[in-house]
Structure formats: C-alpha cells, structure tokens
Design a protein around this motif. Structure first.
Motif, mmCIF file in Angstrom:
data_model
loop_
_atom_site.group_PDB
_atom_site.id
_atom_site.type_symbol
_atom_site.label_atom_id
_atom_site.label_comp_id
_atom_site.label_asym_id
_atom_site.label_seq_id
_atom_site.Cartn_x
_atom_site.Cartn_y
_atom_site.Cartn_z
ATOM 1 N N GLY A 12 0.795 -1.218 0.000
ATOM 2 C CA GLY A 12 0.000 0.000 0.000
ATOM 3 C C GLY A 12 0.829 1.270 0.000
ATOM 4 O O GLY A 12 2.062 1.251 0.077
ATOM 5 N N LYS A 13 0.123 2.363 -0.047
ATOM 6 C CA LYS A 13 0.710 3.699 -0.117
ATOM 7 C C LYS A 13 1.676 3.979 1.026
ATOM 8 O O LYS A 13 2.775 4.491 0.808
ATOM 9 C CB LYS A 13 -0.425 4.727 -0.113
ATOM 10 N N SER A 14 1.297 3.648 2.246
ATOM 11 C CA SER A 14 2.121 4.008 3.404
ATOM 12 C C SER A 14 3.503 3.368 3.340
ATOM 13 O O SER A 14 4.496 4.002 3.708
ATOM 14 C CB SER A 14 1.418 3.655 4.711
ATOM 15 N N SER A 15 3.583 2.139 2.875
ATOM 16 C CA SER A 15 4.891 1.475 2.775
ATOM 17 C C SER A 15 5.807 2.193 1.793
ATOM 18 O O SER A 15 7.000 2.370 2.052
ATOM 19 C CB SER A 15 4.726 0.017 2.342
ATOM 20 N N LEU A 16 5.250 2.610 0.658
ATOM 21 C CA LEU A 16 6.069 3.307 -0.339
ATOM 22 C C LEU A 16 6.466 4.700 0.129
ATOM 23 O O LEU A 16 7.604 5.124 -0.074
ATOM 24 C CB LEU A 16 5.330 3.395 -1.678
ATOM 25 N N VAL A 17 5.550 5.412 0.768
ATOM 26 C CA VAL A 17 5.860 6.749 1.282
ATOM 27 C C VAL A 17 6.954 6.653 2.343
ATOM 28 O O VAL A 17 7.912 7.437 2.336
ATOM 29 C CB VAL A 17 4.594 7.433 1.845
ATOM 30 N N ASN A 18 6.850 5.675 3.236
ATOM 31 C CA ASN A 18 7.857 5.507 4.283
ATOM 32 C C ASN A 18 9.227 5.184 3.694
ATOM 33 O O ASN A 18 10.239 5.750 4.106
ATOM 34 C CB ASN A 18 7.446 4.413 5.272
ATOM 35 N N PHE A 19 9.260 4.267 2.730
ATOM 36 C CA PHE A 19 10.537 3.898 2.123
ATOM 37 C C PHE A 19 11.128 5.072 1.353
ATOM 38 O O PHE A 19 12.325 5.344 1.457
ATOM 39 C CB PHE A 19 10.368 2.679 1.222
ATOM 40 N N ASN A 20 10.301 5.773 0.605
ATOM 41 C CA ASN A 20 10.786 6.943 -0.139
ATOM 42 C C ASN A 20 11.371 7.986 0.815
ATOM 43 O O ASN A 20 12.397 8.599 0.525
ATOM 44 C CB ASN A 20 9.665 7.547 -0.983
ATOM 45 N N SER A 21 10.747 8.159 1.971
ATOM 46 C CA SER A 21 11.251 9.107 2.973
ATOM 47 C C SER A 21 12.597 8.663 3.538
ATOM 48 O O SER A 21 13.488 9.486 3.744
ATOM 49 C CB SER A 21 10.244 9.261 4.119
ATOM 50 N N LYS A 22 12.750 7.361 3.780
ATOM 51 C CA LYS A 22 14.035 6.835 4.259
ATOM 52 C C LYS A 22 15.135 7.116 3.242
ATOM 53 O O LYS A 22 16.234 7.539 3.597
ATOM 54 C CB LYS A 22 13.954 5.321 4.485
ATOM 55 N N VAL A 23 14.835 6.862 1.979
ATOM 56 C CA VAL A 23 15.825 7.079 0.920
ATOM 57 C C VAL A 23 16.144 8.568 0.812
ATOM 58 O O VAL A 23 17.311 8.954 0.693
ATOM 59 C CB VAL A 23 15.316 6.514 -0.426
ATOM 60 N N ALA A 24 15.125 9.403 0.875
ATOM 61 C CA ALA A 24 15.319 10.852 0.754
ATOM 62 C C ALA A 24 16.144 11.431 1.895
ATOM 63 O O ALA A 24 16.783 12.466 1.735
ATOM 64 C CB ALA A 24 13.968 11.550 0.668
ATOM 65 N N SER A 25 16.149 10.750 3.043
ATOM 66 C CA SER A 25 16.906 11.245 4.191
ATOM 67 C C SER A 25 18.408 10.981 4.061
ATOM 68 O O SER A 25 19.202 11.475 4.856
ATOM 69 C CB SER A 25 16.383 10.625 5.486
ATOM 70 N N LYS A 26 18.790 10.212 3.062
ATOM 71 C CA LYS A 26 20.204 9.901 2.820
ATOM 72 C C LYS A 26 20.787 10.901 1.826
ATOM 73 O O LYS A 26 20.167 11.879 1.476
ATOM 74 C CB LYS A 26 20.352 8.467 2.281
ATOM 75 N N SER A 27 21.960 10.608 1.338
ATOM 76 C CA SER A 27 22.633 11.444 0.352
ATOM 77 C C SER A 27 21.734 11.664 -0.858
ATOM 78 O O SER A 27 20.913 10.818 -1.203
ATOM 79 C CB SER A 27 23.934 10.747 -0.080
ATOM 80 N N GLY A 28 21.920 12.778 -1.554
ATOM 81 C CA GLY A 28 21.162 13.077 -2.757
ATOM 82 C C GLY A 28 21.385 12.075 -3.868
ATOM 83 O O GLY A 28 20.614 12.012 -4.821
ATOM 84 N N PHE A 29 22.434 11.291 -3.769
ATOM 85 C CA PHE A 29 22.740 10.275 -4.781
ATOM 86 C C PHE A 29 22.045 8.946 -4.504
ATOM 87 O O PHE A 29 22.055 8.058 -5.341
ATOM 88 C CB PHE A 29 24.251 10.036 -4.865
ATOM 89 N N THR A 30 21.486 8.806 -3.309
ATOM 90 C CA THR A 30 20.892 7.539 -2.903
ATOM 91 C C THR A 30 19.578 7.292 -3.633
ATOM 92 O O THR A 30 18.755 8.181 -3.770
ATOM 93 C CB THR A 30 20.637 7.528 -1.387
ATOM 94 N N ARG A 31 19.398 6.061 -4.088
ATOM 95 C CA ARG A 31 18.165 5.615 -4.716
ATOM 96 C C ARG A 31 17.720 4.345 -4.011
ATOM 97 O O ARG A 31 18.504 3.661 -3.378
ATOM 98 C CB ARG A 31 18.352 5.329 -6.207
ATOM 99 N N GLY A 32 16.453 4.008 -4.157
ATOM 100 C CA GLY A 32 15.930 2.822 -3.498
ATOM 101 C C GLY A 32 15.255 1.880 -4.466
ATOM 102 O O GLY A 32 14.681 2.293 -5.467
ATOM 103 N N LEU A 33 15.329 0.605 -4.133
ATOM 104 C CA LEU A 33 14.639 -0.440 -4.873
ATOM 105 C C LEU A 33 13.702 -1.138 -3.903
ATOM 106 O O LEU A 33 14.133 -1.656 -2.872
ATOM 107 C CB LEU A 33 15.637 -1.453 -5.458
ATOM 108 N N PHE A 34 12.410 -1.124 -4.233
ATOM 109 C CA PHE A 34 11.394 -1.765 -3.393
ATOM 110 C C PHE A 34 10.887 -2.979 -4.151
ATOM 111 O O PHE A 34 10.430 -2.865 -5.283
ATOM 112 C CB PHE A 34 10.239 -0.792 -3.135
ATOM 113 N N ILE A 35 10.969 -4.155 -3.521
ATOM 114 C CA ILE A 35 10.537 -5.399 -4.150
ATOM 115 C C ILE A 35 9.343 -5.956 -3.378
ATOM 116 O O ILE A 35 9.382 -6.059 -2.157
ATOM 117 C CB ILE A 35 11.676 -6.445 -4.163
ATOM 118 N N SER A 36 8.280 -6.287 -4.112
ATOM 119 C CA SER A 36 7.073 -6.818 -3.495
ATOM 120 C C SER A 36 6.729 -8.180 -4.072
ATOM 121 O O SER A 36 6.804 -8.390 -5.284
ATOM 122 C CB SER A 36 5.900 -5.861 -3.734
#
Length: 98
Positions: A12-36
């Motif tokens: 759901g939405k909350s999981s993606l928003v939370n993960f995106n926020s975690k990634v955004a809190s890191k370096s500007g170069f950081t990207r995330g991969l979410f696998i479901s």
C-alpha cells in the motif's frame, strides 16, 4: 537502499511513502529499490503522481524470477528501470515492458 515485502495483499501507499522518505533522508545520490511479492495497490502506484519527489523504483518478485530464468543481467535490468524512470517519470514499469 533495498526494501522487500512478502505480504498477502499488494503493498500500500504508506509502505512506499515511508521507504521513499528513508531514501530521501540519505545522500542526494541515494536511490531505493522496493521489491514486493504481491504487487502494488493502485493507490500506492498513484501516490507519487501528485508531484512528490520520487527516489525509488519498484519491482516484483515475479520480475526477479523472469530476470533469473532468462539470465538477464540484473545490473542491466535495474539500469533499464532507472532509465525509464528518468525518461518517462514512471517509477514502476514491468521488466517485460522494457
């Protein structure tokens, strides 16, 4: 960064928003991969169409199986997903559509 969810229902939405926020809190170069394992809800996929800054791409376990079964280079598959995101703004495109 990597996050994976093995759940009965689509992610759901909350999981993606939370993960995106975690990634955004890191370096500007950081990207995330979410696998479901169970895919993503429509609400989750629409979450970032409101202009929110997206730092993640999505993948399913089924896509991983295709990558391994067809012996697709994982690095190349991720590159194609990231490239599609950069060119089209689509943070989730199935590997079969690339």
């Amino acid at each position: 960064m990597l996050e994976a969810k093995w759940t009965k229902n689509p992610v759901g939405k909350s999981s993606l928003v939370n993960f995106n926020s975690k990634v955004a809190s890191k370096s500007g170069f950081t990207r995330g991969l979410f696998i479901s394992d169970s895919g993503y809800s429509e609400e989750a996929l629409q979450t970032f169409s409101d202009g929110r800054k997206v730092r993640i791409i999505l993948m399913t376990v089924q896509e991983l199986a295709i990558i391994f079964e067809r012996e697709i280079n994982f690095k190349d598959a991720i590159y194609k997903k990231v490239r599609t995101f950069a060119e089209r703004g689509e943070f989730y495109t199935n590997i079969m559509d690339l």
